[in-house]
Design a protein around this motif. Structure first.
Motif, PDB file in Angstrom:
ATOM      1  N   HIS A   1       0.841  -1.210   0.000  1.00 56.06           N
ATOM      2  CA  HIS A   1       0.000   0.000   0.000  1.00 56.06           C
ATOM      3  C   HIS A   1       0.873   1.256   0.000  1.00 56.06           C
ATOM      4  O   HIS A   1       0.590   2.209  -0.714  1.00 56.06           O
TER       5      HIS A   1
ATOM      6  N   GLY B   1       1.383   1.153  -3.843  1.00 58.14           N
ATOM      7  CA  GLY B   1       0.027   1.706  -3.971  1.00 58.14           C
ATOM      8  C   GLY B   1       0.052   3.205  -4.209  1.00 58.14           C
ATOM      9  O   GLY B   1      -0.639   3.717  -5.097  1.00 58.14           O
TER      10      GLY B   1
ATOM     11  N   ARG C   1       1.071   4.080  -7.625  1.00 57.03           N
ATOM     12  CA  ARG C   1       0.020   3.871  -8.641  1.00 57.03           C
ATOM     13  C   ARG C   1      -1.125   4.863  -8.458  1.00 57.03           C
ATOM     14  O   ARG C   1      -2.140   4.782  -9.142  1.00 57.03           O
TER      15      ARG C   1
ATOM     16  N   SER D   1      -3.276   4.906  -6.106  1.00 58.36           N
ATOM     17  CA  SER D   1      -4.466   4.149  -5.707  1.00 58.36           C
ATOM     18  C   SER D   1      -5.125   4.808  -4.500  1.00 58.36           C
ATOM     19  O   SER D   1      -4.486   5.048  -3.478  1.00 58.36           O
TER      20      SER D   1
ATOM     21  N   ARG E   1      -7.481   3.483  -2.649  1.00 54.98           N
ATOM     22  CA  ARG E   1      -7.555   2.470  -1.590  1.00 54.98           C
ATOM     23  C   ARG E   1      -6.268   2.439  -0.776  1.00 54.98           C
ATOM     24  O   ARG E   1      -6.288   2.407   0.456  1.00 54.98           O
ATOM     25  N   SER E   2      -5.142   2.453  -1.479  1.00 57.11           N
ATOM     26  CA  SER E   2      -3.867   2.409  -0.778  1.00 57.11           C
ATOM     27  C   SER E   2      -3.637   3.679   0.033  1.00 57.11           C
ATOM     28  O   SER E   2      -3.107   3.622   1.144  1.00 57.11           O
TER      29      SER E   2
ATOM     30  N   ALA F   1      -8.766  -1.031  -9.203  1.00 58.03           N
ATOM     31  CA  ALA F   1      -9.269  -0.039  -8.264  1.00 58.03           C
ATOM     32  C   ALA F   1     -10.539  -0.568  -7.619  1.00 58.03           C
ATOM     33  O   ALA F   1     -11.426  -1.071  -8.302  1.00 58.03           O
TER      34      ALA F   1
END
Lengths: 140, 137
Positions: free
Chosen positions: A103, A107, A110, A112, A114-115, B79
């Motif tokens: 993460h 993460g 990227r 992200s 979520r991360s 995602a």
């Protein structure tokens, strides 16, 4: 201990390692996931994980041995505290699908969401736990 | 396939040397970063910033290609929603990280280096992961 150069150099090496793993076999360098898959994953999916972990452990330990670095501090942590912490880290990274590398490094690289949420949560709770441990005196 | 395995070993080696050189394998350096109201050690900020910067640029370039060099396909997480499981897991991980100063990568390197604290931490970590895996079934 607070000089920035070893941090930047080490961080860049971690980034090159993550890049090589994606470039060669298309995998994300998340250590908790790679490790749990190496121990419990499907047979055909274990070799690359074991190779990565072996490289990390052998080269990392060799660097600690042979590169002139500040030696790790006294190894005298309270046994029960270390065991409870280990349980929480293992449980939490499995439940939350990632740790500081998966993460945190990969993460965030990227972008992200979520991360990012995971990083904010584990940083906040880690700082809170350290705060309680160091600055809250529970004994009367 | 063999070349892929060698690349994984080399990738792990870069990662492990990076953790060692930046002293992330010293849990007291990590605890020094997490202790924001104590004698704060900014080391982890430099490590994360450099690692994320290098990885972000490299990932962008690599993912332009059609497939990994050793064959197969890119395994990049899709995602997904920010759900309770993710946040609860990260929070529980955070508490453990804040208590000991070890996360999984540094703990594995510290075990290989023979550091006593990591030898207590790592078996418990593996057990914790196994329990979470069982509960999820």
């Amino acid at each position: 201990m607070n000089d920035w150069a070893p941090g930047i150099a080490g961080g860049a090496l971690i980034g090159f390692g993550a890049a090589l793993l994606l470039w060669s076999v298309g995998r994300i360098a998340g250590i908790s996931g790679i490790a749990s898959g190496a121990l419990e994953g499907a047979r055909g999916d274990r070799a690359w994980r074991i190779a990565f972990l072996a490289g990390m452990m052998i080269a990392g330990a060799a660097a600690l041995q042979f590169v002139p670095l500040p030696p790790p501090r006294a190894q005298s942590g309270p046994t029960a505290l270390l065991a409870v912490a280990g349980l929480l880290v293992g449980f939490g990274t499995r439940l939350g699908s990632g740790c500081t590398s998966g993460h945190g490094v990969c993460g965030l690289a990227r972008f992200s969401k979520r991360s990012l949420a995971a990083v904010v949560a584990f940083m906040a709770f880690a700082m809170a736990a350290t705060f309680v441990m160091n600055h809250v005196h529970l004994s009367p | 396939m063999t070349r892929g395995i060698l690349a994984c070993f080399a990738s792990g080696a870069l990662f492990g040397v990076g953790l060692a050189v930046s002293s992330m394998t010293d849990r007291h350096v990590v605890l020094g970063f997490l202790d924001v109201f104590g004698d704060w050690n900014p080391r982890l900020v430099f490590v994360m910033a450099a690692a994320v910067a290098v990885t972000a640029v490299a990932y962008r370039l690599i993912l332009r290609g059609p497939a990994p060099a050793a064959g197969g396909e890119f395994h990049v997480p899709k995602a997904g929603a920010i759900d309770a499981r993710l946040v609860a897991g990260a929070a529980i991980f955070g508490v453990g990280w804040g208590l000991a100063g070890y996360c999984p990568g540094p703990a594995l390197v510290a075990v290989a280096a023979g550091l006593r604290d990591a030898w207590i931490f790592l078996p418990a970590m593996i057990a914790g992961s196994w329990i979470a895996g069982r509960l999820a079934r």
